[in-house]
Design a protein around this motif. Sequence first.
Motif, PDB file in Angstrom:
ATOM      1  N   SER A  21       7.260 -18.728  20.091  1.00  0.00           N
ATOM      2  CA  SER A  21       7.537 -19.571  21.258  1.00  0.00           C
ATOM      3  C   SER A  21       6.637 -20.788  21.174  1.00  0.00           C
ATOM      4  N   ALA A  22       7.190 -21.934  21.514  1.00  0.00           N
ATOM      5  CA  ALA A  22       6.417 -23.172  21.517  1.00  0.00           C
ATOM      6  C   ALA A  22       6.554 -23.829  22.881  1.00  0.00           C
ATOM      7  N   GLU A  23       5.425 -24.197  23.443  1.00  0.00           N
ATOM      8  CA  GLU A  23       5.404 -24.949  24.694  1.00  0.00           C
ATOM      9  C   GLU A  23       4.914 -26.352  24.368  1.00  0.00           C
ATOM     10  N   VAL A  24       5.789 -27.326  24.573  1.00  0.00           N
ATOM     11  CA  VAL A  24       5.460 -28.721  24.267  1.00  0.00           C
ATOM     12  C   VAL A  24       5.213 -29.438  25.591  1.00  0.00           C
ATOM     13  N   LEU A  25       4.013 -29.975  25.757  1.00  0.00           N
ATOM     14  CA  LEU A  25       3.717 -30.822  26.911  1.00  0.00           C
ATOM     15  C   LEU A  25       3.867 -32.267  26.452  1.00  0.00           C
ATOM     16  N   TYR A  26       4.594 -33.049  27.243  1.00  0.00           N
ATOM     17  CA  TYR A  26       4.899 -34.420  26.817  1.00  0.00           C
ATOM     18  C   TYR A  26       4.964 -35.362  28.011  1.00  0.00           C
ATOM     19  N   ARG A  27       4.921 -36.653  27.701  1.00  0.00           N
ATOM     20  CA  ARG A  27       5.031 -37.710  28.707  1.00  0.00           C
ATOM     21  C   ARG A  27       6.178 -38.642  28.317  1.00  0.00           C
ATOM     22  N   HIS A  31       7.369 -42.768  32.899  1.00  0.00           N
ATOM     23  CA  HIS A  31       6.497 -42.060  33.853  1.00  0.00           C
ATOM     24  C   HIS A  31       5.275 -41.509  33.108  1.00  0.00           C
ATOM     25  N   PRO A  32       4.386 -42.373  32.644  1.00  0.00           N
ATOM     26  CA  PRO A  32       3.280 -41.920  31.782  1.00  0.00           C
ATOM     27  C   PRO A  32       2.265 -41.014  32.482  1.00  0.00           C
ATOM     28  N   THR A  33       2.232 -41.010  33.801  1.00  0.00           N
ATOM     29  CA  THR A  33       1.267 -40.144  34.489  1.00  0.00           C
ATOM     30  C   THR A  33       1.825 -38.745  34.747  1.00  0.00           C
ATOM     31  N   LEU A  34       3.110 -38.538  34.498  1.00  0.00           N
ATOM     32  CA  LEU A  34       3.755 -37.254  34.739  1.00  0.00           C
ATOM     33  C   LEU A  34       3.804 -36.448  33.444  1.00  0.00           C
ATOM     34  N   LEU A  35       3.196 -35.274  33.461  1.00  0.00           N
ATOM     35  CA  LEU A  35       3.194 -34.393  32.291  1.00  0.00           C
ATOM     36  C   LEU A  35       4.328 -33.384  32.452  1.00  0.00           C
ATOM     37  N   GLN A  36       5.235 -33.333  31.481  1.00  0.00           N
ATOM     38  CA  GLN A  36       6.394 -32.442  31.541  1.00  0.00           C
ATOM     39  C   GLN A  36       6.286 -31.392  30.439  1.00  0.00           C
ATOM     40  N   THR A  37       7.068 -30.321  30.591  1.00  0.00           N
ATOM     41  CA  THR A  37       6.993 -29.239  29.619  1.00  0.00           C
ATOM     42  C   THR A  37       8.367 -28.890  29.070  1.00  0.00           C
ATOM     43  N   PHE A  38       8.390 -28.475  27.808  1.00  0.00           N
ATOM     44  CA  PHE A  38       9.595 -28.017  27.144  1.00  0.00           C
ATOM     45  C   PHE A  38       9.235 -26.714  26.442  1.00  0.00           C
ATOM     46  N   MET A  39       9.973 -25.640  26.730  1.00  0.00           N
ATOM     47  CA  MET A  39       9.743 -24.340  26.088  1.00  0.00           C
ATOM     48  C   MET A  39      10.867 -24.072  25.093  1.00  0.00           C
ATOM     49  N   ILE A  66       6.305 -38.845  24.384  1.00  0.00           N
ATOM     50  CA  ILE A  66       5.074 -38.734  23.602  1.00  0.00           C
ATOM     51  C   ILE A  66       4.488 -37.345  23.812  1.00  0.00           C
ATOM     52  N   ILE A  67       4.293 -36.629  22.704  1.00  0.00           N
ATOM     53  CA  ILE A  67       3.757 -35.272  22.788  1.00  0.00           C
ATOM     54  C   ILE A  67       2.290 -35.322  23.176  1.00  0.00           C
ATOM     55  N   HIS A  68       1.946 -34.575  24.204  1.00  0.00           N
ATOM     56  CA  HIS A  68       0.559 -34.431  24.645  1.00  0.00           C
ATOM     57  C   HIS A  68      -0.105 -33.274  23.908  1.00  0.00           C
ATOM     58  N   SER A  69       0.566 -32.115  23.886  1.00  0.00           N
ATOM     59  CA  SER A  69       0.022 -30.941  23.202  1.00  0.00           C
ATOM     60  C   SER A  69       1.143 -29.944  22.934  1.00  0.00           C
ATOM     61  N   VAL A  70       0.878 -29.043  21.997  1.00  0.00           N
ATOM     62  CA  VAL A  70       1.821 -27.986  21.659  1.00  0.00           C
ATOM     63  C   VAL A  70       1.042 -26.678  21.613  1.00  0.00           C
TER      64      VAL A  70
END
Length: 93
Positions: A21-27, A31-39, A66-70
């Motif tokens: 499973s991969a959880e990708v946090l991205y912007r 909306h650069p201040t909003l952090l979204q997630t994709f599983m 833009i990927i913040h973290s995985v």
Amino acid sequence: MTRRTVDASFCRMLEGYSLTSAEVLYRMPDHPTLLQTFMWQFEDLAPDYPRLKRFLDHWEREIEAIIHSVRVMHQGLIAPREIRLVKDAGRLH
């Protein structure tokens, strides 16, 4: 005589593929201040994760986000069996 076939998914497990499973946090740029997630859940080959790497390469080339973290979670589905010997009054159970 009936011919039996081996499940392709089981063969992949024997080759080392397992549930990932991969959880990708991205912007998003708008909306650069909003952090979204994709599983995403898939079969991949640890510890190199070639399928995940191809996906992330595609993301960076084709998606504006833009990927913040995985974060990667991995669970081997087939593992060596645990054997426990129990000795009771000289008998092996």
